[in-house]
Scaffold this motif. Sequence first.
Motif, PDB file in Angstrom:
ATOM      1  N   MET A 117       0.857  -1.183   0.000  1.00  0.00           N
ATOM      2  CA  MET A 117       0.000   0.000   0.000  1.00  0.00           C
ATOM      3  C   MET A 117       0.893   1.232   0.000  1.00  0.00           C
ATOM      4  O   MET A 117       1.898   1.288   0.671  1.00  0.00           O
ATOM      5  N   THR A 118       0.508   2.219  -0.752  1.00  0.00           N
ATOM      6  CA  THR A 118       1.249   3.466  -0.804  1.00  0.00           C
ATOM      7  C   THR A 118       0.626   4.482   0.134  1.00  0.00           C
ATOM      8  O   THR A 118      -0.414   4.234   0.729  1.00  0.00           O
ATOM      9  N   LYS A 119       1.267   5.625   0.226  1.00  0.00           N
ATOM     10  CA  LYS A 119       0.721   6.695   1.061  1.00  0.00           C
ATOM     11  C   LYS A 119      -0.490   7.311   0.367  1.00  0.00           C
ATOM     12  O   LYS A 119      -0.546   7.356  -0.861  1.00  0.00           O
ATOM     13  N   PRO A 120      -1.427   7.846   1.144  1.00  0.00           N
ATOM     14  CA  PRO A 120      -2.606   8.460   0.537  1.00  0.00           C
ATOM     15  C   PRO A 120      -2.261   9.773  -0.166  1.00  0.00           C
ATOM     16  O   PRO A 120      -1.287  10.443   0.172  1.00  0.00           O
ATOM     17  N   HIS A 121      -3.079  10.118  -1.133  1.00  0.00           N
ATOM     18  CA  HIS A 121      -2.984  11.408  -1.808  1.00  0.00           C
ATOM     19  C   HIS A 121      -3.397  12.487  -0.807  1.00  0.00           C
ATOM     20  O   HIS A 121      -4.363  12.309  -0.073  1.00  0.00           O
ATOM     21  N   ILE A 122      -2.689  13.580  -0.767  1.00  0.00           N
ATOM     22  CA  ILE A 122      -3.041  14.691   0.131  1.00  0.00           C
ATOM     23  C   ILE A 122      -4.108  15.528  -0.558  1.00  0.00           C
ATOM     24  O   ILE A 122      -3.834  16.215  -1.536  1.00  0.00           O
ATOM     25  N   ALA A 123      -5.327  15.437  -0.065  1.00  0.00           N
ATOM     26  CA  ALA A 123      -6.455  16.143  -0.669  1.00  0.00           C
ATOM     27  C   ALA A 123      -6.494  17.618  -0.276  1.00  0.00           C
ATOM     28  O   ALA A 123      -7.132  18.423  -0.940  1.00  0.00           O
ATOM     29  N   GLY A 124      -5.813  17.979   0.795  1.00  0.00           N
ATOM     30  CA  GLY A 124      -5.784  19.358   1.256  1.00  0.00           C
ATOM     31  C   GLY A 124      -4.843  19.508   2.429  1.00  0.00           C
ATOM     32  O   GLY A 124      -4.519  18.537   3.098  1.00  0.00           O
ATOM     33  N   THR A 125      -4.411  20.744   2.658  1.00  0.00           N
ATOM     34  CA  THR A 125      -3.483  20.993   3.766  1.00  0.00           C
ATOM     35  C   THR A 125      -4.136  21.791   4.887  1.00  0.00           C
ATOM     36  O   THR A 125      -3.475  22.523   5.613  1.00  0.00           O
ATOM     37  N   SER A 126      -5.433  21.615   5.003  1.00  0.00           N
ATOM     38  CA  SER A 126      -6.181  22.161   6.134  1.00  0.00           C
ATOM     39  C   SER A 126      -7.397  21.257   6.313  1.00  0.00           C
ATOM     40  O   SER A 126      -7.798  20.567   5.379  1.00  0.00           O
ATOM     41  N   PRO A 127      -7.981  21.219   7.495  1.00  0.00           N
ATOM     42  CA  PRO A 127      -9.149  20.364   7.720  1.00  0.00           C
ATOM     43  C   PRO A 127     -10.393  20.951   7.062  1.00  0.00           C
ATOM     44  O   PRO A 127     -10.422  22.119   6.670  1.00  0.00           O
ATOM     45  N   MET A 128     -11.416  20.124   6.924  1.00  0.00           N
ATOM     46  CA  MET A 128     -12.693  20.573   6.364  1.00  0.00           C
ATOM     47  C   MET A 128     -13.757  20.520   7.450  1.00  0.00           C
ATOM     48  O   MET A 128     -13.926  19.487   8.117  1.00  0.00           O
ATOM     49  N   GLU A 129     -14.466  21.615   7.615  1.00  0.00           N
ATOM     50  CA  GLU A 129     -15.563  21.659   8.575  1.00  0.00           C
ATOM     51  C   GLU A 129     -16.786  20.996   7.961  1.00  0.00           C
ATOM     52  O   GLU A 129     -17.167  21.303   6.827  1.00  0.00           O
ATOM     53  N   VAL A 130     -17.380  20.065   8.702  1.00  0.00           N
ATOM     54  CA  VAL A 130     -18.589  19.381   8.256  1.00  0.00           C
ATOM     55  C   VAL A 130     -19.599  19.349   9.396  1.00  0.00           C
ATOM     56  O   VAL A 130     -19.245  19.508  10.563  1.00  0.00           O
ATOM     57  N   GLU A 131     -20.834  19.143   9.055  1.00  0.00           N
ATOM     58  CA  GLU A 131     -21.913  19.000  10.029  1.00  0.00           C
ATOM     59  C   GLU A 131     -22.256  17.517  10.117  1.00  0.00           C
ATOM     60  O   GLU A 131     -22.603  16.894   9.107  1.00  0.00           O
TER      61      GLU A 131
END
Length: 80
Positions: free
Chosen positions: A1-15
Amino acid sequence: MTKPHIAGTSPMEVELTEGRNYSFCTCGRSGKQPFCDGSHNGTGFTPHVFRAEKTGKAWLCLCKHTGNKPFCDSTHEKFR
């Protein structure tokens, strides 16, 4: 298994809704971040399924390297 793709460099706020199950993307390839859309197929990754403990806002990891899946633990800071 490889490392995951970095989808973003900050968290996402969700409800989140208490008692509801969510499928958190662990591969970083989903077009519906931070949740899984099946883009992991053939990658060796699987979604992280979790049940919300309470209703309200949460900050989910987009760098996919958190030590506290699915929640952000500020690991993204090393990717900026």
